[in-house]
Design a protein around this motif. Sequence first.
Motif, short mmCIF file in Angstrom:
data_model
loop_
_atom_site.label_atom_id
_atom_site.label_comp_id
_atom_site.label_asym_id
_atom_site.label_seq_id
_atom_site.Cartn_x
_atom_site.Cartn_y
_atom_site.Cartn_z
N HIS A 1 0.80 -1.21 0.00
CA HIS A 1 0.00 0.00 0.00
C HIS A 1 0.84 1.28 0.00
CE1 HIS A 1 -3.49 -2.39 0.50
NE2 HIS A 1 -3.39 -2.60 1.78
N THR A 2 2.10 1.18 0.44
CA THR A 2 2.92 2.39 0.54
C THR A 2 3.52 2.80 -0.80
OG1 THR A 2 4.97 1.19 1.08
CG2 THR A 2 3.49 1.76 2.91
N LEU A 3 3.41 1.96 -1.81
CA LEU A 3 3.99 2.27 -3.11
C LEU A 3 3.15 3.31 -3.85
CD1 LEU A 3 4.96 -1.30 -4.38
CD2 LEU A 3 6.46 0.39 -3.29
N GLY A 4 3.81 4.13 -4.64
CA GLY A 4 3.11 5.06 -5.50
C GLY A 4 2.46 4.34 -6.66
N ALA A 5 1.62 5.07 -7.41
CA ALA A 5 0.85 4.45 -8.50
C ALA A 5 1.76 3.81 -9.54
CB ALA A 5 -0.06 5.49 -9.14
N GLY A 6 2.84 4.50 -9.94
CA GLY A 6 3.73 3.95 -10.95
C GLY A 6 4.42 2.68 -10.49
N ASP A 7 4.85 2.66 -9.23
CA ASP A 7 5.51 1.47 -8.70
C ASP A 7 4.52 0.31 -8.55
OD1 ASP A 7 8.01 2.64 -8.56
OD2 ASP A 7 7.69 3.41 -6.53
N ARG A 8 3.28 0.61 -8.18
CA ARG A 8 2.27 -0.44 -8.08
C ARG A 8 2.04 -1.09 -9.45
NH1 ARG A 8 -1.22 -1.13 -4.11
NH2 ARG A 8 -2.92 -1.57 -5.55
N ARG A 9 1.96 -0.26 -10.48
CA ARG A 9 1.79 -0.80 -11.84
C ARG A 9 2.97 -1.67 -12.23
NH1 ARG A 9 -0.60 4.41 -12.74
NH2 ARG A 9 1.40 5.27 -13.41
N ALA A 10 4.18 -1.23 -11.88
CA ALA A 10 5.38 -2.00 -12.22
C ALA A 10 5.38 -3.36 -11.53
CB ALA A 10 6.64 -1.20 -11.85
N VAL B 1 -23.40 2.65 9.09
CA VAL B 1 -22.76 1.73 8.15
C VAL B 1 -21.24 1.90 8.28
CG1 VAL B 1 -22.51 1.07 5.74
CG2 VAL B 1 -24.71 1.91 6.58
N PRO B 2 -20.53 0.87 8.74
CA PRO B 2 -19.11 1.03 9.01
C PRO B 2 -18.20 0.94 7.80
CG PRO B 2 -19.79 -1.18 9.57
CD PRO B 2 -21.02 -0.47 9.11
N VAL B 3 -18.70 0.41 6.70
CA VAL B 3 -17.82 0.12 5.57
C VAL B 3 -18.42 0.68 4.28
CG1 VAL B 3 -16.71 -1.69 4.20
CG2 VAL B 3 -17.03 -2.01 6.65
N ASN B 4 -17.66 1.53 3.62
CA ASN B 4 -18.04 2.02 2.29
C ASN B 4 -16.76 2.50 1.62
OD1 ASN B 4 -18.81 3.82 0.12
ND2 ASN B 4 -20.89 3.71 0.94
N GLU B 5 -16.49 1.96 0.43
CA GLU B 5 -15.21 2.25 -0.21
C GLU B 5 -15.02 3.74 -0.51
OE1 GLU B 5 -14.83 0.28 -3.94
OE2 GLU B 5 -16.48 1.34 -4.88
N ALA B 6 -16.11 4.50 -0.60
CA ALA B 6 -15.99 5.93 -0.86
C ALA B 6 -15.23 6.63 0.26
CB ALA B 6 -17.38 6.56 -1.03
N ARG B 7 -15.22 6.04 1.45
CA ARG B 7 -14.53 6.65 2.58
C ARG B 7 -13.22 5.93 2.90
NH1 ARG B 7 -19.92 6.26 4.64
NH2 ARG B 7 -19.29 4.54 6.01
N LEU B 8 -12.80 5.02 2.03
CA LEU B 8 -11.61 4.22 2.29
C LEU B 8 -10.48 4.57 1.33
CD1 LEU B 8 -13.31 0.72 2.69
CD2 LEU B 8 -12.70 2.33 4.50
N ARG B 9 -9.25 4.47 1.84
CA ARG B 9 -8.09 4.68 0.97
C ARG B 9 -7.84 3.47 0.09
NH1 ARG B 9 -2.61 3.70 1.24
NH2 ARG B 9 -2.83 2.72 3.29
N VAL B 10 -8.14 2.28 0.62
CA VAL B 10 -7.98 1.04 -0.13
C VAL B 10 -9.31 0.30 -0.08
CG1 VAL B 10 -5.51 0.89 0.33
CG2 VAL B 10 -7.12 -0.19 1.92
N HIS B 11 -9.50 -0.66 -0.98
CA HIS B 11 -10.78 -1.36 -1.02
C HIS B 11 -10.97 -2.25 0.21
CE1 HIS B 11 -9.42 -5.46 -2.02
NE2 HIS B 11 -8.55 -4.92 -2.86
#
Length: 393
Positions: free
Chosen positions: A308-317, A375-385
């Motif tokens: 989760h700590t990786l940036g978008a480009g590194d995640r894609r790589a 409602v405790p869970v909704n992806e709109a309020r989450l950083r990750v799914h």
Amino acid sequence: MDVTQFVAQFPNVRVATHADNATILELYRRLSMQGGAFNIQFVKDPDYFRFLRYEGPEHYVLLIESPDGVAEGMATLVMRPGYVGDAVEWVGHWSDLRFIRGRDRRSTFDWKVFMAAVCERGHEVEGWHGCKHWLGSFVMANERARAAFTAQDTPFDITSVASYQMVNLLAHRPFGRNKLRQLRRGSAVNVRKANTQDIERLRAFLDAQSRQRALGYVYQGEHDELTRRLQSWDDFSIESFYLAEDDDGTLLGCFAPWDLSPGRRIVVDDFPTSMRVAASVARGLGKAVPRPGDELRILYLTTQEIDHTLGAGDRRAVFAALLEGLYSDPRVGEYHMVAMTDYDRETLLDVVDPAYFTQKTPTLLYAMTAQGATVPVNEARLRVHAGHEMCLT
């Protein structure tokens, strides 16, 4: 009260056992659900309960019967522990909800009344571990399920948790492999198969990742999901994992391809016009493509995590490198497709779409709660799914 006593409060329903396997399978086949771009049927013969053992550590099957004992409906509940903040709470996922048509039904069981009671009092039921998180999912192409989701007369609240797609990788596009290599350019990512010496650090990585997810799977302590999968999933081992590491050996990501067909198979009835065109293209590229009546052979990417700590480009790589590692295995050619889950909150479509011919099935994960409850869970309020494993729902 225990589960059996709770269920006994409602008419014409009981908790099924393995002795009911033949009855459940006959009903399951008779009320086979269809959905997605393929016209498909799910098959769980010869043991309906085998797939439930894949899904989670505890499960229940409800069988709805007419007064004279004829099976008219069913529902399945699979339960597992999950992270809610720093605490571990239990999560229940309802699936395989199937009923014969109302005009043909003699039972008076009412699913909405039952589920309202689960939302209100399910946490008090002995054996359900105080569970307050009741989930379900459906393919958006399933019109009946979609209509039920948007109905205004449900005596409990239904809210979205996560929107995701099952993405089937059918074949490399022309120059697709080059597209993956371009995503890796300038990054230090090495991919290899795991071995027994990797178990502890893989477990620690998965648990650290999962703690960041609402309802994430628990991989440490008494509820260790990694050990459960290694013990409960057929033909699955630590060697099933692909690990992505940097030059220092730090774990950056992983996934574990798995064939779950011993517990659930998919048979293709027909292709819609759009998929017939895609199938013709894939056959022209030398890819095995099922024909109507064939079993759809799918290799699922399970237990997938990218740091989760990786940036978008590194995640894609990292993901591109993992896919390259997977497709270097000749075993992939034995399958019609590789299936992955792509969540709106953490999409990786910018990796797969340029590199593969794909087919996507939009799906919704939702929560059911007592009316007016938080409602405790909704992806709109989450950083990750949220914590979820597509092939187990």
